[in-house]
Design a protein around this motif. Structure first.
Motif, PDB file in Angstrom:
ATOM      1  N   LYS A 141      12.742   0.072   0.696  1.00 35.37           N
ATOM      2  CA  LYS A 141      13.596   1.316   1.038  1.00 35.37           C
ATOM      3  C   LYS A 141      12.243   2.369   1.285  1.00 35.37           C
ATOM      4  CE  LYS A 141      17.194   0.276   0.433  1.00 35.37           C
ATOM      5  NZ  LYS A 141      18.729  -0.042   1.451  1.00 35.37           N
ATOM      6  N   SER A 142      13.181   3.544   1.539  1.00 33.95           N
ATOM      7  CA  SER A 142      11.860   4.732   1.795  1.00 33.95           C
ATOM      8  C   SER A 142      11.305   5.698   0.796  1.00 33.95           C
ATOM      9  CB  SER A 142      12.175   5.790   2.973  1.00 33.95           C
ATOM     10  OG  SER A 142      13.235   6.270   2.779  1.00 33.95           O
ATOM     11  N   PRO A 143      10.525   6.426   0.719  1.00 35.87           N
ATOM     12  CA  PRO A 143       9.972   6.758  -1.138  1.00 35.87           C
ATOM     13  C   PRO A 143      11.049   7.955  -0.674  1.00 35.87           C
ATOM     14  CG  PRO A 143       8.026   6.397   0.461  1.00 35.87           C
ATOM     15  CD  PRO A 143       9.066   6.239   1.196  1.00 35.87           C
ATOM     16  N   PHE A 189      -1.494   9.413  -0.375  1.00 33.59           N
ATOM     17  CA  PHE A 189      -1.095   8.378  -1.265  1.00 33.59           C
ATOM     18  C   PHE A 189      -1.827   7.796  -2.043  1.00 33.59           C
ATOM     19  CE2 PHE A 189       4.296   9.328  -0.773  1.00 33.59           C
ATOM     20  CZ  PHE A 189       4.007  10.176   0.375  1.00 33.59           C
ATOM     21  N   GLY A 190      -1.495   7.433  -3.394  1.00 35.31           N
ATOM     22  CA  GLY A 190      -1.894   6.079  -3.797  1.00 35.31           C
ATOM     23  C   GLY A 190      -1.119   5.192  -3.682  1.00 35.31           C
ATOM     24  N   THR A 191      -1.646   3.723  -4.342  1.00 34.16           N
ATOM     25  CA  THR A 191      -0.534   2.783  -4.204  1.00 34.16           C
ATOM     26  C   THR A 191       0.121   2.518  -4.602  1.00 34.16           C
ATOM     27  OG1 THR A 191      -2.258   1.032  -5.550  1.00 34.16           O
ATOM     28  CG2 THR A 191      -3.411   1.364  -3.484  1.00 34.16           C
ATOM     29  N   LEU A 243      11.208  12.071  -2.757  1.00 32.59           N
ATOM     30  CA  LEU A 243      10.951  12.678  -3.603  1.00 32.59           C
ATOM     31  C   LEU A 243      12.036  12.784  -5.256  1.00 32.59           C
ATOM     32  CD1 LEU A 243       8.789  14.674  -3.987  1.00 32.59           C
ATOM     33  CD2 LEU A 243      10.244  16.568  -2.970  1.00 32.59           C
ATOM     34  N   PHE A 283       2.462  14.884  -6.473  1.00 31.29           N
ATOM     35  CA  PHE A 283       4.522  14.903  -6.406  1.00 31.29           C
ATOM     36  C   PHE A 283       4.109  13.400  -6.589  1.00 31.29           C
ATOM     37  CE2 PHE A 283       5.138  18.090  -3.558  1.00 31.29           C
ATOM     38  CZ  PHE A 283       3.896  18.962  -2.978  1.00 31.29           C
ATOM     39  N   GLN A 306       0.745  -0.932   0.101  1.00 33.12           N
ATOM     40  CA  GLN A 306       0.068   0.212  -0.218  1.00 33.12           C
ATOM     41  C   GLN A 306       0.438   0.868  -0.392  1.00 33.12           C
ATOM     42  OE1 GLN A 306      -3.317  -0.527   0.279  1.00 33.12           O
ATOM     43  NE2 GLN A 306      -3.129  -2.419  -0.307  1.00 33.12           N
ATOM     44  N   GLY A 307       0.539   2.463   0.360  1.00 32.59           N
ATOM     45  CA  GLY A 307       1.043   3.234  -0.205  1.00 32.59           C
ATOM     46  C   GLY A 307       1.306   4.150   1.617  1.00 32.59           C
ATOM     47  N   PRO A 308       1.731   5.088   1.867  1.00 28.50           N
ATOM     48  CA  PRO A 308       2.319   5.503   3.138  1.00 28.50           C
ATOM     49  C   PRO A 308       0.973   6.008   3.623  1.00 28.50           C
ATOM     50  CG  PRO A 308       3.620   6.242   1.770  1.00 28.50           C
ATOM     51  CD  PRO A 308       2.913   5.280   0.591  1.00 28.50           C
ATOM     52  N   GLN A 323      10.260   4.102  -4.558  1.00 32.07           N
ATOM     53  CA  GLN A 323      10.635   3.416  -3.687  1.00 32.07           C
ATOM     54  C   GLN A 323      10.772   2.137  -4.183  1.00 32.07           C
ATOM     55  OE1 GLN A 323       7.470   2.669  -1.111  1.00 32.07           O
ATOM     56  NE2 GLN A 323       8.731   2.450   0.836  1.00 32.07           N
ATOM     57  N   LEU A 347       7.272   5.910   8.722  1.00 34.84           N
ATOM     58  CA  LEU A 347       7.917   6.687   7.923  1.00 34.84           C
ATOM     59  C   LEU A 347       7.822   8.228   9.001  1.00 34.84           C
ATOM     60  CD1 LEU A 347       7.098   5.625   4.682  1.00 34.84           C
ATOM     61  CD2 LEU A 347       8.878   5.236   5.107  1.00 34.84           C
ATOM     62  N   LEU A 358       5.386   6.349  -6.545  1.00 34.23           N
ATOM     63  CA  LEU A 358       4.122   6.371  -5.862  1.00 34.23           C
ATOM     64  C   LEU A 358       3.599   8.170  -6.394  1.00 34.23           C
ATOM     65  CD1 LEU A 358       5.114   5.402  -2.461  1.00 34.23           C
ATOM     66  CD2 LEU A 358       3.246   4.091  -3.074  1.00 34.23           C
ATOM     67  N   TYR A 400       7.010  10.026  -6.201  1.00 31.64           N
ATOM     68  CA  TYR A 400       8.198   9.395  -5.247  1.00 31.64           C
ATOM     69  C   TYR A 400       8.491   8.157  -5.699  1.00 31.64           C
ATOM     70  CZ  TYR A 400       7.208  12.657  -1.632  1.00 31.64           C
ATOM     71  OH  TYR A 400       7.166  13.787  -0.359  1.00 31.64           O
ATOM     72  N   PHE A 402      11.102  12.280   3.281  1.00 38.94           N
ATOM     73  CA  PHE A 402      11.755  10.892   4.204  1.00 38.94           C
ATOM     74  C   PHE A 402      12.451  10.369   4.691  1.00 38.94           C
ATOM     75  CE2 PHE A 402       6.629   9.797   4.201  1.00 38.94           C
ATOM     76  CZ  PHE A 402       6.281  10.397   3.299  1.00 38.94           C
ATOM     77  N   GLY A 403      12.290   9.668   6.263  1.00 46.69           N
ATOM     78  CA  GLY A 403      13.662   8.696   6.212  1.00 46.69           C
ATOM     79  C   GLY A 403      13.412   7.614   5.779  1.00 46.69           C
ATOM     80  N   SER A 404      14.310   6.225   6.292  1.00 46.17           N
ATOM     81  CA  SER A 404      14.486   5.627   6.205  1.00 46.17           C
ATOM     82  C   SER A 404      13.089   4.551   6.698  1.00 46.17           C
ATOM     83  CB  SER A 404      15.670   4.641   6.613  1.00 46.17           C
ATOM     84  OG  SER A 404      15.956   5.301   7.483  1.00 46.17           O
TER      85      SER A 404
END
Lengths: 113, 111
Positions: free
Chosen positions: B42-44, B101-103, B46, B34, A41-43, B38, A90, B88, B36, A104-106
């Motif tokens: 890992k994290s998103p 956010f979208g999926t 930009l 925006f 899923q997205g955040p 991913q 996050l 994303l 992103y 975002f952080g890790s």
């Protein structure tokens, strides 16, 4: 310059326990937001804080709480953990009044057993 | 109706081709958009922001916005295997800096 830092990286808890996640924003950023990302899923938005005040809250139960400190760092607390709280948490920082970009952080990977 | 919709993919393109990623949103008052990237585990990160109708280019990336159609897209030219990731789409959600956010769309660039 350091980016957004989060701790711990990984965490394993059992149902019913409580957890505290920590975040330090990018230097000069005064706003911190928290997001939950479930696998696939997205955040999803949980909280936003600016100048120690809550500016927004997502659709999460009261078991979730947060705060921001004078140095703009932040903590997210989750009480009475459920299996469904297992997710990547996050933290993102931004400049209020700027172009609204979030960085975002890790993340903290929380597993609830 | 989901607030931000994306095709989950996977979208598979050959190396060197153009990858086209699409996103629709439901809130007509949104002003900031925006993209992103991913990577798995890992994290998103930009990669693009866009605020007005039309195209915005940054290197191999082009973001396109059509507010009348409530549509945002991302084009990646000369796709590389290193572009393989989930992309994303995020839309400003009214409250300052809150993003919806979208999926995500999984992009696979085949060597």
């Amino acid at each position: 310059d350091a980016g957004v830092t989060q701790s711990p990286t990984h965490l394993i808890k059992t149902r019913g326990q409580q957890v505290t996640l920590r975040c330090s924003p990018i230097s000069g950023h005064k706003s911190v937001s928290w997001y939950q990302q479930v696998l696939g899923q997205g955040p999803q938005f949980i909280f936003q804080y600016y100048e120690k005040e809550e500016r927004g809250r997502g659709n999460f139960p009261d078991r979730f709480s947060a705060r921001q400190f004078p140095n703009y760092s932040s903590e997210l607390n989750v009480n009475a953990l459920l299996l469904g709280d297992s997710a990547l948490y996050l933290c993102a920082s931004s400049i209020i009044g700027g172009d609204e970009k979030l960085f975002f952080g890790s993340g903290t990977q929380l597993s609830v057993l | 109706q989901k607030e931000v919709e994306q095709n989950s993919g996977p979208l598979s393109v050959p190396e060197g081709a153009i990858a086209s990623l699409n996103c629709t949103y439901s809130d007509r008052v949104s002003q900031s958009f925006f993209w992103y990237r991913q990577y798995s585990g890992k994290s998103p990160e930009l990669i693009m922001s866009i605020y007005s109708n039309g195209d915005k280019e940054d290197g191999r990336f082009t973001a396109q916005l059509n507010k009348a159609s409530q549509y945002v897209s991302l084009l990646i030219r000369d796709s590389q295997p290193s572009d393989s990731a989930t992309y994303l789409c995020a839309v400003e959600g009214g409250a300052t800096n809150k993003l919806i956010f979208g999926t995500g769309t999984l992009l696979a660039v085949q060597p």
